[in-house]
Design a protein around this motif. Structure first.
Motif, PDB file in Angstrom:
ATOM      1  N   ALA A  21      93.711  36.116  49.634  1.00  0.00           N
ATOM      2  CA  ALA A  21      93.229  35.653  50.753  1.00  0.00           C
ATOM      3  C   ALA A  21      93.670  33.971  50.978  1.00  0.00           C
ATOM      4  O   ALA A  21      93.807  33.618  51.551  1.00  0.00           O
ATOM      5  CB  ALA A  21      92.510  35.942  50.648  1.00  0.00           C
ATOM      6  N   GLU A  22      93.527  33.464  49.734  1.00  0.00           N
ATOM      7  CA  GLU A  22      93.109  31.841  50.575  1.00  0.00           C
ATOM      8  C   GLU A  22      94.607  31.213  50.413  1.00  0.00           C
ATOM      9  O   GLU A  22      94.623  29.906  50.866  1.00  0.00           O
ATOM     10  CB  GLU A  22      93.020  31.272  48.626  1.00  0.00           C
ATOM     11  CG  GLU A  22      93.172  31.361  47.368  1.00  0.00           C
ATOM     12  CD  GLU A  22      92.938  30.599  46.352  1.00  0.00           C
ATOM     13  OE1 GLU A  22      93.804  29.762  45.486  1.00  0.00           O
ATOM     14  OE2 GLU A  22      91.939  31.030  45.647  1.00  0.00           O
ATOM     15  N   HIS A  23      95.685  32.005  50.144  1.00  0.00           N
ATOM     16  CA  HIS A  23      97.102  31.357  50.495  1.00  0.00           C
ATOM     17  C   HIS A  23      97.421  31.286  52.421  1.00  0.00           C
ATOM     18  O   HIS A  23      98.220  31.379  52.252  1.00  0.00           O
ATOM     19  CB  HIS A  23      98.183  32.446  49.364  1.00  0.00           C
ATOM     20  CG  HIS A  23      97.516  31.794  47.883  1.00  0.00           C
ATOM     21  ND1 HIS A  23      97.299  29.947  47.736  1.00  0.00           N
ATOM     22  CD2 HIS A  23      97.323  32.216  47.264  1.00  0.00           C
ATOM     23  CE1 HIS A  23      97.592  29.968  46.437  1.00  0.00           C
ATOM     24  NE2 HIS A  23      97.137  31.357  45.661  1.00  0.00           N
ATOM     25  N   PHE A  24      96.821  32.774  53.225  1.00  0.00           N
ATOM     26  CA  PHE A  24      97.133  33.403  53.762  1.00  0.00           C
ATOM     27  C   PHE A  24      95.424  33.235  54.200  1.00  0.00           C
ATOM     28  O   PHE A  24      95.409  34.421  54.649  1.00  0.00           O
ATOM     29  CB  PHE A  24      97.563  34.706  53.128  1.00  0.00           C
ATOM     30  CG  PHE A  24      98.478  35.365  52.620  1.00  0.00           C
ATOM     31  CD1 PHE A  24      99.936  35.096  53.638  1.00  0.00           C
ATOM     32  CD2 PHE A  24      98.365  35.265  51.551  1.00  0.00           C
ATOM     33  CE1 PHE A  24     101.276  35.185  53.180  1.00  0.00           C
ATOM     34  CE2 PHE A  24      99.852  35.456  50.633  1.00  0.00           C
ATOM     35  CZ  PHE A  24     100.887  35.205  51.221  1.00  0.00           C
ATOM     36  N   ASP A  25      95.702  32.373  55.223  1.00  0.00           N
ATOM     37  CA  ASP A  25      94.244  32.103  55.834  1.00  0.00           C
ATOM     38  C   ASP A  25      93.772  33.375  57.247  1.00  0.00           C
ATOM     39  O   ASP A  25      93.430  32.931  57.531  1.00  0.00           O
ATOM     40  CB  ASP A  25      94.665  31.243  56.078  1.00  0.00           C
ATOM     41  CG  ASP A  25      94.985  30.523  56.843  1.00  0.00           C
ATOM     42  OD1 ASP A  25      96.231  31.332  57.202  1.00  0.00           O
ATOM     43  OD2 ASP A  25      95.078  28.951  56.991  1.00  0.00           O
ATOM     44  N   HIS A  26      94.992  33.632  57.456  1.00  0.00           N
ATOM     45  CA  HIS A  26      95.169  34.652  58.114  1.00  0.00           C
ATOM     46  C   HIS A  26      94.842  35.739  57.947  1.00  0.00           C
ATOM     47  O   HIS A  26      95.181  36.976  59.057  1.00  0.00           O
ATOM     48  CB  HIS A  26      96.079  34.360  59.719  1.00  0.00           C
ATOM     49  CG  HIS A  26      97.252  34.969  58.659  1.00  0.00           C
ATOM     50  ND1 HIS A  26      98.405  34.040  57.967  1.00  0.00           N
ATOM     51  CD2 HIS A  26      98.767  35.761  59.083  1.00  0.00           C
ATOM     52  CE1 HIS A  26      99.296  34.829  57.451  1.00  0.00           C
ATOM     53  NE2 HIS A  26      99.548  35.456  58.709  1.00  0.00           N
ATOM     54  N   MET A  27      94.419  36.431  56.827  1.00  0.00           N
ATOM     55  CA  MET A  27      94.815  37.784  56.418  1.00  0.00           C
ATOM     56  C   MET A  27      92.889  37.752  56.403  1.00  0.00           C
ATOM     57  O   MET A  27      92.349  36.682  55.467  1.00  0.00           O
ATOM     58  CB  MET A  27      95.686  38.091  55.104  1.00  0.00           C
ATOM     59  CG  MET A  27      96.819  38.257  55.343  1.00  0.00           C
ATOM     60  SD  MET A  27      97.886  38.089  54.452  1.00  0.00           S
ATOM     61  CE  MET A  27      97.696  40.104  54.268  1.00  0.00           C
TER      62      MET A  27
END
Length: 435
Positions: A21-27
């Motif tokens: 989740a930290e690599h995809f802040d829009h998820m």
């Protein structure tokens, strides 16, 4: 733009997925835990408010397939493939003094192991291998966790192996309880990362689709000729019900006449209104109260004109039914309906050359051929009777038999046997589709 991802996973594996989740802040991740992958069919039923499903492996994906197909949700799973096996064989070779001399292995597909063995140039002549290829290929060995546990346990007890490598979390837990030396397959971080990225991609597509223009048409049809005063009352009640639905889903409602209404919204609002296209919007007991049926057609499109044209096609399909019903037509001209938990889908057009050839040779419409293709995809096996087909197509048995006759004339359908469900009466022919 927030993408909501439902993660279906064993409890101890969940942190490895949600850490991304930290690599995809829009998820935004929500986890749903299972112990045995067979439970995933019921687990998916509990999921609400998500854009995409992410499964921890091919097994939970397989067992939940029917449910998420009904919900029409995009879904991805972390593979357990050649790359995974290559990593695990290397781990065993480097970390166990016994090496790879006598292994008992289960894998989704035997060819995955063969490719990994070829990469390492290993001798696996003393290995014991089982697979459950049905979940990948739709045929082959069925998945039975108890049978896999028995396979590994007997191999160890008999001395045919000294270590077990399993791809099933449940099998690993049971073998550990039996004190059998075993290892649960390590899932490569690369596979997790790529699967999360695919989930993000599908989620973005889903959100974009939900912003498509949607038009709905609702019409009242009199069941009986008696009762001139019933239609206005029915129209008032239908209008009130539609207005309430419009408030809940942010859609606008307009009256076109005494017995017809039009609804404007987005694909997302119609999806919410129909519970992922699985049910007709609640219309109370109007059929009983007023002696009318309610027909509804929903259409999606890139423009309002296109969406309305598709809604009229949906309304036409609904009015062909015997009672109240609703149909939906997507911008790809896929017809879904009648909307229910077991709704069916077919295409009004097709670019599939094989289906187009079948339609041309048999003289059947591409819509009918598409329905036949969908009929087989929904079934576990390609075996059916004329009665099965007539029920699916909602035609008389005689009409279904005429379709089968045209298909058999060009060998697109063949008779493969008979069944006799009752002691008396003639046996029924069993057919198979060959395209």
């Amino acid at each position: 733009m927030l993408i909501r991802v439902a993660v279906i996973t064993p409890e101890d594996f969940a942190p490895r997925i949600t850490a991304h989740a930290e690599h995809f802040d829009h998820m935004k991740f929500s986890t749903y835990i299972y112990r045995n992958p067979i439970e995933c069919d019921a687990l998916v039923e509990q999921i609400q408010g998500c854009d995409v499903l992410l499964f921890a492996g091919p097994l939970p994906y397989f067992f939940a397939n029917k449910r998420f197909t009904e919900k029409r949700l995009p879904s991805v799973y972390i593979p357990s493939d050649e790359y995974t096996l290559t990593l695990n064989l290397g781990h065993i070779l480097l970390n166990r003094s016994e090496g790879l001399q006598a292994l008992s292995v289960d894998t989704p597909k035997r060819s995955y192991l063969e490719q990994a063995v070829a990469e390492w140039e290993l001798d696996r002549s003393k290995w014991c291998v089982t697979d459950y290829s049905q979940i990948i290929d739709g045929e082959g060995t069925a998945f039975d966790p108890e049978q896999i546990i028995h396979f590994h346990r007997e191999n160890y007890r008999s001395g045919r192996c000294n270590f077990i490598l399993t791809s099933v979390d449940y099998v690993y837990e049971q073998l550990k309880m039996l004190e059998v030396p075993c290892m649960n397959m390590i899932v490569p971080e690369k596979s997790i990362r790529e699967t999360v990225a695919r989930a993000a991609h599908f989620g973005q597509l889903m959100i974009s689709e939900n912003a498509q223009i949607a038009v709905g048409l609702a019409a009242i049809d009199q069941l009986h000729e008696d009762g001139e005063g019933t239609k206005p009352d029915a129209g008032i009640m239908l209008q009130q019900m539609l207005l309430e639905l419009g408030k809940e889903t942010d859609a606008s409602i307009q009256q076109l006449g005494l017995d017809q209404f039009i609804l404007y919204g987005t694909r997302g609002s119609i999806e919410q209104m129909t519970h992922h296209f699985t049910r007709m919007p609640v219309m109370g007991n109007m059929e009983h109260l007023f002696g009318v049926t309610i027909s509804m057609g929903f259409g999606f499109g890139m423009t309002a004109k296109e969406a309305e044209a598709h809604a009229r096609i949906g309304l036409f399909q609904a009015r062909k039914q015997s009672g109240s019903s609703a149909f939906l037509v997507t911008h790809e001209k896929e017809v879904i309906g009648p909307l229910s938990t077991d709704n069916k889908a077919f295409h009004l057009k097709s670019e599939d050359r094989e289906l187009l050839q079948v339609a041309e040779l048999t003289g059947l419409s591409i819509a009918t051929v598409s329905k036949l293709s969908g009929f087989i995809k929904l079934r576990r096996e390609n075996r059916f009777t004329a009665t099965d087909l007539s029920e699916y197509l909602q035609l008389s048995r005689r009409s279904a038999e005429r379709i089968l006759k045209k298909m058999m004339a060009h060998r697109f359908v063949q008779s493969v046997g008979e069944e006799q469900p009752y002691k008396q009466g003639r046996p029924r022919a069993v057919y198979r589709i060959n395209f």
